[in-house]
Design a protein around this motif. Sequence first.
Motif, PDB file in Angstrom:
ATOM      1  N   LYS A   1      -5.000 115.687 -24.964  1.00 25.58           N
ATOM      2  CA  LYS A   1      -3.982 115.643 -26.008  1.00 25.58           C
ATOM      3  C   LYS A   1      -3.500 114.207 -26.218  1.00 25.58           C
ATOM      4  O   LYS A   1      -3.711 113.328 -25.372  1.00 25.58           O
ATOM      5  CB  LYS A   1      -2.768 116.507 -25.628  1.00 25.58           C
ATOM      6  CG  LYS A   1      -3.075 117.976 -25.426  1.00 25.58           C
ATOM      7  CD  LYS A   1      -3.532 118.625 -26.717  1.00 25.58           C
ATOM      8  CE  LYS A   1      -3.891 120.079 -26.512  1.00 25.58           C
ATOM      9  NZ  LYS A   1      -4.466 120.676 -27.730  1.00 25.58           N
TER      10      LYS A   1
ATOM     11  N   GLN B   1      -2.054 122.816 -31.016  1.00 27.04           N
ATOM     12  CA  GLN B   1      -3.359 122.242 -31.349  1.00 27.04           C
ATOM     13  C   GLN B   1      -3.226 121.358 -32.594  1.00 27.04           C
ATOM     14  O   GLN B   1      -2.312 121.533 -33.412  1.00 27.04           O
ATOM     15  CB  GLN B   1      -4.373 123.348 -31.619  1.00 27.04           C
ATOM     16  CG  GLN B   1      -4.591 124.295 -30.436  1.00 27.04           C
ATOM     17  CD  GLN B   1      -5.172 123.587 -29.236  1.00 27.04           C
ATOM     18  OE1 GLN B   1      -6.266 123.036 -29.305  1.00 27.04           O
ATOM     19  NE2 GLN B   1      -4.429 123.579 -28.132  1.00 27.04           N
TER      20      GLN B   1
ATOM     21  N   LEU C   1      -4.683 124.144 -36.295  1.00 27.48           N
ATOM     22  CA  LEU C   1      -5.253 125.248 -35.520  1.00 27.48           C
ATOM     23  C   LEU C   1      -4.149 125.979 -34.766  1.00 27.48           C
ATOM     24  O   LEU C   1      -3.123 125.388 -34.394  1.00 27.48           O
ATOM     25  CB  LEU C   1      -6.300 124.719 -34.522  1.00 27.48           C
ATOM     26  CG  LEU C   1      -7.555 124.081 -35.136  1.00 27.48           C
ATOM     27  CD1 LEU C   1      -8.418 123.458 -34.044  1.00 27.48           C
ATOM     28  CD2 LEU C   1      -8.346 125.130 -35.908  1.00 27.48           C
ATOM     29  N   PRO C   2      -4.321 127.271 -34.521  1.00 25.81           N
ATOM     30  CA  PRO C   2      -3.281 128.026 -33.822  1.00 25.81           C
ATOM     31  C   PRO C   2      -3.136 127.565 -32.366  1.00 25.81           C
ATOM     32  O   PRO C   2      -4.109 127.143 -31.733  1.00 25.81           O
ATOM     33  CB  PRO C   2      -3.791 129.477 -33.896  1.00 25.81           C
ATOM     34  CG  PRO C   2      -5.258 129.361 -34.097  1.00 25.81           C
ATOM     35  CD  PRO C   2      -5.462 128.116 -34.906  1.00 25.81           C
ATOM     36  N   SER C   3      -1.920 127.662 -31.849  1.00 27.57           N
ATOM     37  CA  SER C   3      -1.650 127.283 -30.460  1.00 27.57           C
ATOM     38  C   SER C   3      -2.404 128.207 -29.514  1.00 27.57           C
ATOM     39  O   SER C   3      -2.696 129.366 -29.839  1.00 27.57           O
ATOM     40  CB  SER C   3      -0.150 127.367 -30.185  1.00 27.57           C
ATOM     41  OG  SER C   3       0.565 126.475 -31.019  1.00 27.57           O
ATOM     42  N   ILE C   4      -2.723 127.676 -28.350  1.00 28.49           N
ATOM     43  CA  ILE C   4      -3.421 128.480 -27.356  1.00 28.49           C
ATOM     44  C   ILE C   4      -2.503 128.741 -26.160  1.00 28.49           C
ATOM     45  O   ILE C   4      -1.611 127.948 -25.866  1.00 28.49           O
ATOM     46  CB  ILE C   4      -4.718 127.800 -26.874  1.00 28.49           C
ATOM     47  CG1 ILE C   4      -4.401 126.448 -26.217  1.00 28.49           C
ATOM     48  CG2 ILE C   4      -5.700 127.638 -28.007  1.00 28.49           C
ATOM     49  CD1 ILE C   4      -5.597 125.799 -25.558  1.00 28.49           C
ATOM     50  N   LYS C   5      -2.731 129.880 -25.493  1.00 28.02           N
ATOM     51  CA  LYS C   5      -1.925 130.224 -24.325  1.00 28.02           C
ATOM     52  C   LYS C   5      -2.547 129.637 -23.060  1.00 28.02           C
ATOM     53  O   LYS C   5      -3.775 129.550 -22.936  1.00 28.02           O
ATOM     54  CB  LYS C   5      -1.819 131.745 -24.192  1.00 28.02           C
ATOM     55  CG  LYS C   5      -0.808 132.385 -25.112  1.00 28.02           C
ATOM     56  CD  LYS C   5      -0.623 133.855 -24.774  1.00 28.02           C
ATOM     57  CE  LYS C   5       0.471 134.471 -25.637  1.00 28.02           C
ATOM     58  NZ  LYS C   5       0.704 135.899 -25.267  1.00 28.02           N
ATOM     59  N   MET C   6      -1.652 129.262 -22.140  1.00 27.08           N
ATOM     60  CA  MET C   6      -2.117 128.681 -20.882  1.00 27.08           C
ATOM     61  C   MET C   6      -1.146 129.097 -19.776  1.00 27.08           C
ATOM     62  O   MET C   6       0.068 129.129 -19.993  1.00 27.08           O
ATOM     63  CB  MET C   6      -2.163 127.151 -21.008  1.00 27.08           C
ATOM     64  CG  MET C   6      -2.451 126.413 -19.722  1.00 27.08           C
ATOM     65  SD  MET C   6      -2.383 124.616 -19.964  1.00 27.08           S
ATOM     66  CE  MET C   6      -2.657 124.054 -18.285  1.00 27.08           C
TER      67      MET C   6
ATOM     68  N   LEU D   1       2.636 128.023 -24.563  1.00 29.21           N
ATOM     69  CA  LEU D   1       1.830 127.749 -25.747  1.00 29.21           C
ATOM     70  C   LEU D   1       1.530 126.265 -25.832  1.00 29.21           C
ATOM     71  O   LEU D   1       2.437 125.422 -25.748  1.00 29.21           O
ATOM     72  CB  LEU D   1       2.570 128.208 -27.004  1.00 29.21           C
ATOM     73  CG  LEU D   1       2.736 129.725 -27.186  1.00 29.21           C
ATOM     74  CD1 LEU D   1       3.581 130.016 -28.425  1.00 29.21           C
ATOM     75  CD2 LEU D   1       1.370 130.414 -27.288  1.00 29.21           C
ATOM     76  N   ILE D   2       0.260 125.928 -25.979  1.00 24.55           N
ATOM     77  CA  ILE D   2      -0.173 124.538 -26.119  1.00 24.55           C
ATOM     78  C   ILE D   2      -0.529 124.298 -27.586  1.00 24.55           C
ATOM     79  O   ILE D   2      -1.463 124.921 -28.121  1.00 24.55           O
ATOM     80  CB  ILE D   2      -1.400 124.239 -25.230  1.00 24.55           C
ATOM     81  CG1 ILE D   2      -1.104 124.581 -23.772  1.00 24.55           C
ATOM     82  CG2 ILE D   2      -1.824 122.786 -25.383  1.00 24.55           C
ATOM     83  CD1 ILE D   2      -0.009 123.748 -23.152  1.00 24.55           C
TER      84      ILE D   2
END
Length: 415
Positions: free
Chosen positions: A248, A278, A282-287, A275-276
Amino acid sequence: MAGEKMLMGLDIGSSRTRCVIGSVSRDGQLMVDSICEHPSEGVRAGSIVNIEQTLKTIQTVINEAELQAGAEMNEVIIGIGGENIVGIASTGVVGINSKDQEIKREDIFRSLEVARAFELPQDREILHTLVQDFQIDGQMGIKDPIDMLGHRLESRVLIVTAASSMCQNERKCIQRSGLTVQRLVLQSLADSEVVLSSEEKEMGTILINIGSGITNMIAYSNGAPVYTGGVNLGGEAVTNDIAYILNKTRAAAEQIKCESGHSYVPSVSSDDMILIPQVGGLPSIKMPKKELSKVIEPRMAEIFSRLQSDLEKAQIQGSFGGGVVLVGGGALLSGVTELASEIFRLPARLGFPEAIGGLDRSYISPQYTTVLGLLKSEARKVRETGTSSKSRKERVHRKEGGAASKLRGFFRTLF
Protein backbone atom coordinates in the motif's frame (compact mmCIF):
# COMPACT_ATOMS: atom_id res chain seq x y z
CA MET A 1 0.32 42.14 28.62
CA ALA A 2 2.22 44.59 30.78
CA GLY A 3 4.38 42.86 33.33
CA GLU A 4 4.12 39.52 31.54
CA LYS A 5 7.00 37.53 30.09
CA MET A 6 6.22 36.02 26.69
CA LEU A 7 7.67 32.61 25.83
CA MET A 8 7.67 30.42 22.72
CA GLY A 9 8.41 26.69 22.43
CA LEU A 10 9.03 24.82 19.17
CA ASP A 11 8.99 21.03 18.72
CA ILE A 12 10.41 20.09 15.30
CA GLY A 13 9.23 16.51 14.89
CA SER A 14 9.67 14.07 12.04
CA SER A 15 5.97 14.21 11.10
CA ARG A 16 4.62 17.37 12.79
CA THR A 17 6.16 20.70 13.80
CA ARG A 18 4.40 22.28 16.77
CA CYS A 19 4.69 25.77 18.20
CA VAL A 20 3.24 27.19 21.41
CA ILE A 21 3.28 30.74 22.75
CA GLY A 22 2.52 31.51 26.36
CA SER A 23 2.95 34.17 29.00
CA VAL A 24 4.09 34.17 32.61
CA SER A 25 2.44 36.81 34.79
CA ARG A 26 4.12 38.70 37.63
CA ASP A 27 2.71 36.25 40.14
CA GLY A 28 4.17 33.30 38.21
CA GLN A 29 0.98 32.06 36.51
CA LEU A 30 1.48 30.42 33.10
CA MET A 31 -1.07 30.96 30.35
CA VAL A 32 -1.12 29.44 26.86
CA ASP A 33 -1.91 32.09 24.26
CA SER A 34 -1.68 29.98 21.10
CA ILE A 35 -0.67 26.55 19.86
CA CYS A 36 -0.27 25.58 16.20
CA GLU A 37 1.05 22.64 14.19
CA HIS A 38 1.89 21.79 10.58
CA PRO A 39 3.24 18.70 8.77
CA SER A 40 7.04 18.65 8.90
CA GLU A 41 9.23 18.83 5.83
CA GLY A 42 12.97 18.27 5.61
CA VAL A 43 13.16 16.30 8.90
CA ARG A 44 14.07 12.63 9.19
CA ALA A 45 14.55 10.66 12.42
CA GLY A 46 14.37 13.88 14.41
CA SER A 47 17.24 15.50 12.47
CA ILE A 48 17.07 18.28 9.90
CA VAL A 49 18.11 16.92 6.48
CA ASN A 50 16.89 19.83 4.33
CA ILE A 51 17.25 23.29 5.85
CA GLU A 52 15.19 25.08 3.18
CA GLN A 53 12.17 22.80 3.58
CA THR A 54 12.39 22.85 7.39
CA LEU A 55 12.75 26.63 7.39
CA LYS A 56 9.55 26.96 5.38
CA THR A 57 7.63 24.80 7.87
CA ILE A 58 9.07 26.67 10.86
CA GLN A 59 8.18 30.07 9.44
CA THR A 60 4.64 28.92 8.65
CA VAL A 61 3.90 27.52 12.11
CA ILE A 62 5.56 30.41 13.97
CA ASN A 63 3.75 33.07 11.93
CA GLU A 64 0.43 31.37 12.59
CA ALA A 65 1.14 31.08 16.32
CA GLU A 66 2.19 34.74 16.54
CA LEU A 67 -0.95 35.80 14.70
CA GLN A 68 -3.19 33.85 17.09
CA ALA A 69 -1.34 35.16 20.15
CA GLY A 70 -1.23 38.73 18.89
CA ALA A 71 2.48 38.95 19.73
CA GLU A 72 5.76 39.10 17.83
CA MET A 73 8.45 36.88 19.30
CA ASN A 74 12.24 37.21 19.16
CA GLU A 75 13.39 34.07 20.97
CA VAL A 76 12.36 30.42 20.96
CA ILE A 77 13.00 27.33 23.10
CA ILE A 78 13.80 24.27 20.96
CA GLY A 79 13.39 20.60 21.84
CA ILE A 80 16.03 18.08 20.83
CA GLY A 81 16.20 14.28 21.13
CA GLY A 82 16.90 10.99 19.41
CA GLU A 83 19.69 8.44 19.29
CA ASN A 84 22.38 11.13 19.37
CA ILE A 85 21.52 12.06 22.98
CA VAL A 86 23.92 10.58 25.54
CA GLY A 87 23.72 10.97 29.32
CA ILE A 88 27.04 10.77 31.17
CA ALA A 89 27.16 10.21 34.93
CA SER A 90 29.79 12.35 36.63
CA THR A 91 30.84 13.54 40.09
CA GLY A 92 32.51 16.69 41.33
CA VAL A 93 34.38 16.85 44.65
CA VAL A 94 35.53 20.06 46.37
CA GLY A 95 36.76 21.01 49.81
CA ILE A 96 34.90 23.53 51.97
CA ASN A 97 37.26 26.44 52.68
CA SER A 98 35.15 28.67 54.91
CA LYS A 99 36.17 28.96 58.57
CA ASP A 100 32.83 27.73 59.89
CA GLN A 101 32.76 24.85 57.31
CA GLU A 102 29.30 25.98 56.17
CA ILE A 103 28.40 25.04 52.60
CA LYS A 104 27.40 27.99 50.46
CA ARG A 105 25.94 28.30 47.00
CA GLU A 106 29.42 29.05 45.61
CA ASP A 107 30.69 25.69 46.87
CA ILE A 108 27.92 23.91 44.96
CA PHE A 109 28.78 25.77 41.79
CA ARG A 110 32.44 24.80 42.22
CA SER A 111 31.55 21.12 42.62
CA LEU A 112 29.36 21.23 39.52
CA GLU A 113 32.12 22.83 37.49
CA VAL A 114 34.46 20.02 38.57
CA ALA A 115 31.83 17.47 37.50
CA ARG A 116 31.65 19.10 34.08
CA ALA A 117 35.44 19.28 33.67
CA PHE A 118 36.05 16.21 31.53
CA GLU A 119 37.24 15.82 27.97
CA LEU A 120 34.25 16.12 25.65
CA PRO A 121 34.58 15.02 22.02
CA GLN A 122 34.68 17.92 19.58
CA ASP A 123 31.53 16.71 17.83
CA ARG A 124 29.39 16.91 21.00
CA GLU A 125 28.07 19.67 23.25
CA ILE A 126 26.52 19.76 26.72
CA LEU A 127 22.75 20.42 26.90
CA HIS A 128 22.11 20.01 30.64
CA THR A 129 23.81 19.27 33.92
CA LEU A 130 21.11 17.47 35.89
CA VAL A 131 21.84 17.25 39.60
CA GLN A 132 20.95 13.93 41.23
CA ASP A 133 22.12 14.41 44.80
CA PHE A 134 25.02 15.49 47.02
CA GLN A 135 27.31 13.81 49.52
CA ILE A 136 28.89 15.57 52.52
CA ASP A 137 31.77 13.86 54.33
CA GLY A 138 30.44 10.45 53.30
CA GLN A 139 26.80 11.19 54.12
CA MET A 140 24.84 10.23 50.99
CA GLY A 141 21.45 11.14 49.52
CA ILE A 142 21.46 14.85 50.38
CA LYS A 143 19.18 16.87 48.07
CA ASP A 144 19.99 20.38 49.30
CA PRO A 145 23.37 20.97 51.03
CA ILE A 146 22.96 24.73 51.50
CA ASP A 147 23.98 25.83 55.05
CA MET A 148 24.99 22.30 56.09
CA LEU A 149 28.40 21.81 57.70
CA GLY A 150 31.19 19.69 56.29
CA HIS A 151 34.73 19.48 54.96
CA ARG A 152 34.09 17.69 51.65
CA LEU A 153 31.24 18.20 49.18
CA GLU A 154 30.55 15.76 46.37
CA SER A 155 27.91 16.35 43.69
CA ARG A 156 26.49 13.53 41.54
CA VAL A 157 25.15 14.70 38.19
CA LEU A 158 23.90 13.41 34.86
CA ILE A 159 25.44 15.42 32.03
CA VAL A 160 23.28 15.32 28.90
CA THR A 161 25.18 15.75 25.64
CA ALA A 162 24.04 16.00 22.02
CA ALA A 163 25.66 15.90 18.59
CA SER A 164 26.98 19.38 17.76
CA SER A 165 26.00 19.13 14.09
CA MET A 166 22.35 18.49 14.99
CA CYS A 167 22.30 21.43 17.41
CA GLN A 168 23.97 23.73 14.89
CA ASN A 169 21.48 22.83 12.14
CA GLU A 170 18.56 23.63 14.45
CA ARG A 171 20.13 26.96 15.47
CA LYS A 172 20.82 27.83 11.82
CA CYS A 173 17.19 27.20 10.85
CA ILE A 174 15.93 29.38 13.68
CA GLN A 175 18.39 32.19 12.91
CA ARG A 176 17.38 32.18 9.25
CA SER A 177 13.77 32.55 10.32
CA GLY A 178 14.70 35.82 12.07
CA LEU A 179 14.70 34.47 15.65
CA THR A 180 17.34 33.46 18.17
CA VAL A 181 17.51 30.19 20.09
CA GLN A 182 16.85 30.99 23.74
CA ARG A 183 17.62 27.45 24.88
CA LEU A 184 17.98 23.89 23.61
CA VAL A 185 16.05 21.50 25.86
CA LEU A 186 16.09 17.72 25.94
CA GLN A 187 12.67 16.64 24.66
CA SER A 188 12.18 13.89 27.26
CA LEU A 189 13.04 16.37 30.02
CA ALA A 190 10.33 18.66 28.66
CA ASP A 191 7.89 15.73 28.61
CA SER A 192 8.53 15.04 32.29
CA GLU A 193 7.71 18.67 33.18
CA VAL A 194 4.05 18.23 32.27
CA VAL A 195 3.52 14.48 32.72
CA LEU A 196 5.33 13.25 35.84
CA SER A 197 4.54 14.35 39.38
CA SER A 198 7.27 14.77 42.00
CA GLU A 199 5.94 11.62 43.70
CA GLU A 200 6.34 9.58 40.50
CA LYS A 201 9.90 10.84 40.07
CA GLU A 202 10.64 9.92 43.68
CA MET A 203 9.20 6.41 43.27
CA GLY A 204 11.17 5.86 40.09
CA THR A 205 9.50 6.10 36.67
CA ILE A 206 10.49 5.47 33.06
CA LEU A 207 9.02 8.00 30.61
CA ILE A 208 9.00 7.07 26.91
CA ASN A 209 7.95 9.35 24.05
CA ILE A 210 7.13 7.44 20.85
CA GLY A 211 7.35 9.91 18.01
CA SER A 212 7.18 9.40 14.28
CA GLY A 213 10.90 9.12 13.57
CA ILE A 214 12.46 8.82 17.04
CA THR A 215 11.62 7.41 20.46
CA ASN A 216 13.03 9.18 23.53
CA MET A 217 13.38 7.82 27.05
CA ILE A 218 14.22 9.32 30.44
CA ALA A 219 14.36 7.37 33.72
CA TYR A 220 13.89 8.89 37.18
CA SER A 221 14.91 7.44 40.51
CA ASN A 222 14.77 9.07 43.96
CA GLY A 223 13.41 12.25 42.38
CA ALA A 224 16.23 12.80 39.89
CA PRO A 225 16.96 11.74 36.29
CA VAL A 226 19.38 8.80 36.19
CA TYR A 227 19.28 7.92 32.48
CA THR A 228 18.49 9.57 29.14
CA GLY A 229 18.58 7.99 25.72
CA GLY A 230 16.63 7.17 22.60
CA VAL A 231 16.48 5.27 19.33
CA ASN A 232 15.94 6.50 15.79
CA LEU A 233 12.80 4.43 15.34
CA GLY A 234 9.17 5.38 15.83
CA GLY A 235 5.68 5.14 14.43
CA GLU A 236 6.89 5.87 10.91
CA ALA A 237 8.78 2.54 10.86
CA VAL A 238 5.53 0.74 11.66
CA THR A 239 3.78 2.55 8.81
CA ASN A 240 6.58 1.57 6.41
CA ASP A 241 6.27 -2.08 7.47
CA ILE A 242 2.52 -2.07 6.81
CA ALA A 243 3.00 -0.36 3.43
CA TYR A 244 5.59 -2.99 2.39
CA ILE A 245 3.73 -6.09 3.62
CA LEU A 246 0.31 -5.02 2.29
CA ASN A 247 1.69 -3.30 -0.82
CA LYS A 248 0.00 0.00 0.00
CA THR A 249 0.99 3.66 -0.21
CA ARG A 250 2.37 5.21 2.96
CA ALA A 251 -0.75 7.36 3.29
CA ALA A 252 -2.99 4.30 3.11
CA ALA A 253 -0.75 2.37 5.50
CA GLU A 254 -0.87 5.23 8.02
CA GLN A 255 -4.67 5.24 7.83
CA ILE A 256 -4.83 1.48 8.35
CA LYS A 257 -2.45 1.72 11.32
CA CYS A 258 -4.38 4.51 13.04
CA GLU A 259 -7.85 3.06 12.44
CA SER A 260 -7.26 -0.68 12.85
CA GLY A 261 -3.74 -1.20 14.16
CA HIS A 262 -2.98 -3.11 17.37
CA SER A 263 0.53 -3.70 18.70
CA TYR A 264 -0.10 -6.61 21.10
CA VAL A 265 -1.15 -9.81 19.34
CA PRO A 266 -2.43 -11.72 22.44
CA SER A 267 -5.09 -9.03 22.98
CA VAL A 268 -6.58 -9.44 19.50
CA SER A 269 -9.36 -11.96 18.92
CA SER A 270 -8.96 -14.37 16.02
CA ASP A 271 -12.51 -13.50 14.95
CA ASP A 272 -11.87 -9.75 14.55
CA MET A 273 -11.83 -8.66 10.92
CA ILE A 274 -10.83 -5.30 9.40
CA LEU A 275 -11.43 -3.70 6.00
CA ILE A 276 -8.40 -2.84 3.87
CA PRO A 277 -9.17 -0.10 1.29
CA GLN A 278 -8.16 -0.74 -2.32
CA VAL A 279 -7.04 1.70 -5.01
CA GLY A 280 -8.83 2.44 -8.27
CA GLY A 281 -12.31 2.20 -6.82
CA LEU A 282 -12.03 -1.51 -6.12
CA PRO A 283 -14.03 -2.82 -3.16
CA SER A 284 -12.29 -3.12 0.21
CA ILE A 285 -11.07 -6.53 1.26
CA LYS A 286 -11.43 -8.21 4.65
CA MET A 287 -8.39 -9.21 6.67
CA PRO A 288 -7.99 -10.73 10.16
CA LYS A 289 -6.99 -8.03 12.60
CA LYS A 290 -4.56 -10.45 14.23
CA GLU A 291 -2.58 -10.67 10.96
CA LEU A 292 -2.16 -6.89 10.92
CA SER A 293 -1.06 -7.02 14.55
CA LYS A 294 1.60 -9.57 13.60
CA VAL A 295 3.05 -6.92 11.28
CA ILE A 296 2.96 -4.15 13.88
CA GLU A 297 4.05 -5.95 17.06
CA PRO A 298 7.62 -6.91 16.00
CA ARG A 299 8.59 -3.32 15.20
CA MET A 300 7.10 -1.91 18.39
CA ALA A 301 8.75 -4.71 20.36
CA GLU A 302 12.08 -3.83 18.72
CA ILE A 303 11.74 -0.21 19.89
CA PHE A 304 10.97 -1.17 23.49
CA SER A 305 13.57 -3.94 23.56
CA ARG A 306 16.34 -1.62 22.40
CA LEU A 307 15.39 0.95 25.02
CA GLN A 308 15.21 -1.70 27.73
CA SER A 309 18.58 -3.12 26.66
CA ASP A 310 20.22 0.32 26.77
CA LEU A 311 18.81 0.90 30.25
CA GLU A 312 20.17 -2.46 31.46
CA LYS A 313 23.61 -1.73 29.98
CA ALA A 314 23.70 1.55 31.93
CA GLN A 315 23.35 -0.53 35.16
CA ILE A 316 20.98 1.95 36.75
CA GLN A 317 20.55 1.37 40.48
CA GLY A 318 17.13 1.63 42.08
CA SER A 319 13.60 0.42 41.42
CA PHE A 320 10.92 1.89 39.17
CA GLY A 321 7.82 1.75 41.34
CA GLY A 322 6.09 4.30 39.10
CA GLY A 323 6.29 1.93 36.13
CA VAL A 324 6.44 3.03 32.51
CA VAL A 325 4.63 6.12 31.22
CA LEU A 326 4.08 6.41 27.45
CA VAL A 327 3.57 9.68 25.55
CA GLY A 328 3.86 10.87 21.96
CA GLY A 329 1.68 10.13 18.95
CA GLY A 330 2.88 6.52 18.81
CA ALA A 331 1.58 5.91 22.32
CA LEU A 332 -1.98 6.23 20.97
CA LEU A 333 -1.63 2.97 19.03
CA SER A 334 -3.79 0.27 20.63
CA GLY A 335 -1.98 -2.33 22.70
CA VAL A 336 1.17 -0.24 23.27
CA THR A 337 0.83 -0.19 27.06
CA GLU A 338 0.40 -3.98 27.23
CA LEU A 339 3.47 -4.56 25.06
CA ALA A 340 5.60 -2.10 27.03
CA SER A 341 4.50 -3.70 30.29
CA GLU A 342 5.53 -7.15 29.06
CA ILE A 343 8.97 -6.07 27.80
CA PHE A 344 9.93 -3.85 30.75
CA ARG A 345 8.19 -6.15 33.26
CA LEU A 346 6.60 -3.11 34.84
CA PRO A 347 3.08 -1.61 34.87
CA ALA A 348 2.57 0.81 31.96
CA ARG A 349 0.09 3.60 31.28
CA LEU A 350 -0.52 6.51 28.94
CA GLY A 351 0.70 9.94 30.06
CA PHE A 352 -1.29 13.14 29.55
CA PRO A 353 -0.01 16.70 29.95
CA GLU A 354 -1.38 18.60 32.90
CA ALA A 355 -3.92 21.33 32.26
CA ILE A 356 -2.43 24.81 31.79
CA GLY A 357 -4.40 28.04 31.83
CA GLY A 358 -5.73 28.98 28.40
CA LEU A 359 -5.10 25.50 26.95
CA ASP A 360 -7.97 23.95 25.02
CA ARG A 361 -8.93 20.48 26.23
CA SER A 362 -8.26 19.01 22.79
CA TYR A 363 -4.53 19.56 23.37
CA ILE A 364 -4.46 17.57 26.61
CA SER A 365 -3.15 14.59 24.67
CA PRO A 366 0.07 12.53 24.68
CA GLN A 367 0.96 14.10 21.31
CA TYR A 368 1.50 17.56 22.80
CA THR A 369 3.57 16.78 25.88
CA THR A 370 6.90 17.93 24.42
CA VAL A 371 5.85 21.34 23.11
CA LEU A 372 3.87 22.11 26.28
CA GLY A 373 6.77 20.88 28.41
CA LEU A 374 9.16 23.26 26.64
CA LEU A 375 6.89 26.13 27.60
CA LYS A 376 6.45 25.02 31.21
CA SER A 377 10.15 24.31 31.81
CA GLU A 378 11.06 27.83 30.69
CA ALA A 379 8.20 29.33 32.70
CA ARG A 380 9.60 27.66 35.81
CA LYS A 381 13.00 29.23 35.17
CA VAL A 382 11.33 32.64 34.72
CA ARG A 383 9.52 32.26 38.05
CA GLU A 384 12.74 31.27 39.82
CA THR A 385 14.60 34.19 38.27
CA GLY A 386 11.81 36.55 39.27
CA THR A 387 11.92 35.26 42.82
CA SER A 388 15.68 35.68 43.06
CA SER A 389 15.61 39.20 41.60
CA LYS A 390 13.44 40.77 44.30
CA SER A 391 14.66 43.80 46.18
CA ARG A 392 17.82 43.50 48.24
CA LYS A 393 15.88 44.39 51.34
CA GLU A 394 13.58 41.42 50.87
CA ARG A 395 16.54 39.14 50.26
CA VAL A 396 18.25 40.26 53.44
CA HIS A 397 15.18 39.64 55.57
CA ARG A 398 14.15 36.40 53.91
CA LYS A 399 14.46 33.34 56.12
CA GLU A 400 17.27 30.96 55.27
CA GLY A 401 14.80 28.08 54.94
CA GLY A 402 12.94 29.94 52.20
CA ALA A 403 16.12 30.47 50.20
CA ALA A 404 17.06 26.83 50.48
CA SER A 405 13.57 25.76 49.41
CA LYS A 406 13.79 27.96 46.34
CA LEU A 407 17.05 26.33 45.34
CA ARG A 408 15.84 22.74 45.52
CA GLY A 409 14.04 22.76 42.21
CA PHE A 410 16.74 24.98 40.71
CA PHE A 411 19.47 22.42 41.27
CA ARG A 412 17.62 19.62 39.47
CA THR A 413 18.03 21.30 36.10
CA LEU A 414 20.75 23.82 36.82
CA PHE A 415 22.23 24.26 33.37
